[in-house]
Design a protein around this motif. Structure first.
Motif, short mmCIF file in Angstrom:
data_model
loop_
_atom_site.label_atom_id
_atom_site.label_comp_id
_atom_site.label_asym_id
_atom_site.label_seq_id
_atom_site.Cartn_x
_atom_site.Cartn_y
_atom_site.Cartn_z
N ARG A 101 40.26 39.63 37.91
CA ARG A 101 39.92 40.87 38.63
C ARG A 101 40.94 41.11 39.74
O ARG A 101 41.42 42.22 39.93
CB ARG A 101 38.51 40.77 39.20
N GLN A 125 44.22 42.36 38.38
CA GLN A 125 44.09 43.78 38.03
C GLN A 125 44.24 44.66 39.27
O GLN A 125 44.96 45.66 39.25
CB GLN A 125 42.74 44.03 37.36
N VAL A 126 43.58 44.29 40.35
CA VAL A 126 43.67 45.04 41.60
C VAL A 126 45.11 45.04 42.12
O VAL A 126 45.62 46.07 42.56
CB VAL A 126 42.70 44.45 42.66
N GLN A 185 47.88 44.73 40.37
CA GLN A 185 48.70 45.58 39.51
C GLN A 185 48.45 47.06 39.78
O GLN A 185 49.38 47.85 39.88
CB GLN A 185 48.43 45.27 38.04
N GLU A 186 47.19 47.43 39.91
CA GLU A 186 46.82 48.83 40.13
C GLU A 186 47.31 49.36 41.47
O GLU A 186 47.58 50.56 41.61
CB GLU A 186 45.30 49.00 40.03
N ASN A 187 47.41 48.50 42.46
CA ASN A 187 47.73 48.92 43.82
C ASN A 187 49.09 48.44 44.31
O ASN A 187 49.39 48.57 45.50
CB ASN A 187 46.64 48.43 44.78
N ARG A 188 49.91 47.90 43.44
CA ARG A 188 51.18 47.29 43.83
C ARG A 188 52.04 48.22 44.69
O ARG A 188 52.50 47.83 45.76
CB ARG A 188 51.96 46.84 42.60
N TYR A 241 42.24 44.45 51.33
CA TYR A 241 43.61 44.75 50.90
C TYR A 241 44.66 44.22 51.87
O TYR A 241 45.73 43.79 51.46
CB TYR A 241 43.81 46.25 50.72
#
Length: 139
Positions: free
Chosen positions: A7, A10-11, A13-16, A101
């Protein structure tokens, strides 16, 4: 890799791109590999404060708060860092809080992540050893 770590990946990668931009605003240029120890240290202070505030707001006993922070600080070594970050992310998610974050964004670069964890560990240990009161802002 466990489900929490998947998880978290994934976070990341999505927010890089957003994480890289956020880090740049705090003096850390991931794209060029440039940052000062001071910038990393300031981010780690903020991360430690975020963790301290998180557990303080969850109506958790002082003993359990210390255990939570000791577990994090004690496992920020090479092999456990990713798992610890996944655990932190899951704790915030489970509590229904905004994701951490500002803590996990440092994972976008392995060298930065290493420096950040060393500094975060230092501030958590300082807090646990009483260098800061439970109500003092360490930043």
């Amino acid at each position: 890799m466990n489900l929490m770590e998947l998880r978290l990946q994934q976070v990341l990668q999505e927010n890089r791109a957003d994480f890289i931009d956020s880090l740049r605003l705090s003096g850390i240029d991931v794209k060029r590999g440039g940052w000062s120890a001071d910038a990393v240290d300031q981010n780690a202070q903020a991360g430690a404060l975020s963790l301290i505030q998180f557990i303080s707001q969850e109506n958790i006993s002082d003993r359990c708060q210390d255990t939570f922070l000791q577990t994090i600080a004690g496992n920020l070594d090479w092999e456990e860092r990713t798992f610890v970050m996944a655990w932190i992310y899951a704790a915030y998610e489970w509590a229904g809080r905004f994701p951490p974050y500002t803590i996990i964004q440092h994972m976008v670069d392995p060298a930065l992540f290493c420096e950040y964890c060393v500094s975060l560990q230092k501030y958590l240990h300082m807090y646990l050893q009483g260098y800061f009161s439970r109500t003092v802002n360490i930043v």
